[in-house]
Enzyme design. Sequence first.
Site, PDB file in Angstrom:
ATOM      1  N   LYS A  42       0.753  -1.314  -0.151  1.00 63.33           N
ATOM      2  CA  LYS A  42       0.091   0.142   0.071  1.00 63.33           C
ATOM      3  C   LYS A  42       0.912   1.251  -0.023  1.00 63.33           C
ATOM      4  CE  LYS A  42      -3.862   2.134   2.528  1.00 63.33           C
ATOM      5  NZ  LYS A  42      -4.422   2.640   1.396  1.00 63.33           N
ATOM      6  N   GLY A  47       5.958   1.137   5.998  1.00 64.08           N
ATOM      7  CA  GLY A  47       6.742   0.169   5.268  1.00 64.08           C
ATOM      8  C   GLY A  47       7.009   0.521   3.763  1.00 64.08           C
ATOM      9  N   CYS A  48       5.829   0.622   3.054  1.00 64.15           N
ATOM     10  CA  CYS A  48       6.043   0.901   1.517  1.00 64.15           C
ATOM     11  C   CYS A  48       6.791   2.175   1.523  1.00 64.15           C
ATOM     12  CB  CYS A  48       4.693   0.926   1.210  1.00 64.15           C
ATOM     13  SG  CYS A  48       3.795  -0.873   1.425  1.00 64.15           S
ATOM     14  N   THR A  49       6.569   3.151   2.126  1.00 66.32           N
ATOM     15  CA  THR A  49       7.371   4.301   1.823  1.00 66.32           C
ATOM     16  C   THR A  49       8.691   3.930   2.108  1.00 66.32           C
ATOM     17  OG1 THR A  49       5.304   5.395   2.477  1.00 66.32           O
ATOM     18  CG2 THR A  49       7.452   6.843   2.494  1.00 66.32           C
ATOM     19  N   VAL A  52      10.056   1.957  -1.206  1.00 70.06           N
ATOM     20  CA  VAL A  52      10.107   2.880  -2.463  1.00 70.06           C
ATOM     21  C   VAL A  52      10.942   3.763  -2.360  1.00 70.06           C
ATOM     22  CG1 VAL A  52       8.509   4.480  -3.595  1.00 70.06           C
ATOM     23  CG2 VAL A  52       7.359   2.347  -2.845  1.00 70.06           C
TER      24      VAL A  52
END
Length: 170
Positions: A42, A47-49, A52
């Site tokens: 998401k 964590g995704c930020t 990325v």
Amino acid sequence: MSDHPLFGQSAPAFSLPNADGTTYEFKPGTQSVPVAVFFYPKAGSLGCTKEVCSFRDALNEKIEFKDSGIVVIGISPDSVATLKSFVAKHNVTYPMLSDSAGEARKLYSVGRGLLGLSEGRVTFFVDKDGTVRDVFDSVLNFNGHIKAVSRALEQYGSKSTPSATSATNA
């Protein structure tokens, strides 16, 4: 070595909407450089930020990423509008694709993580010929994905295939 069904196989081709609204087509083995395809749960989550942004920073700062010419592709189930905002906020410089229907996840056999509570977080390293050479699957080890790609680049990542050296003297 990975036990993922795509390990050692040709990476599947796909076509998905990019954050800018255009269609991005991935045709493995046609770019003559390695590719890291990573699936994440998401856009905007902590964590995704981190994941990325670590790929963004590696493309700009890590020698092995620069020297290899690697292409990085991020894929999430988020809408194009969500991705567009996320990309702008974090200055993401590589394709961020929307897989809202789960088509690419299915092609790459990316399941759910955390006992089914989250979308999976899986990174595929595809060599310049289009073969999946490494698969790293971990929802919680955000930094492990960039490390896995760095290791794969050391092993498979040159822009051109090294020539064999002769042991004989001329």
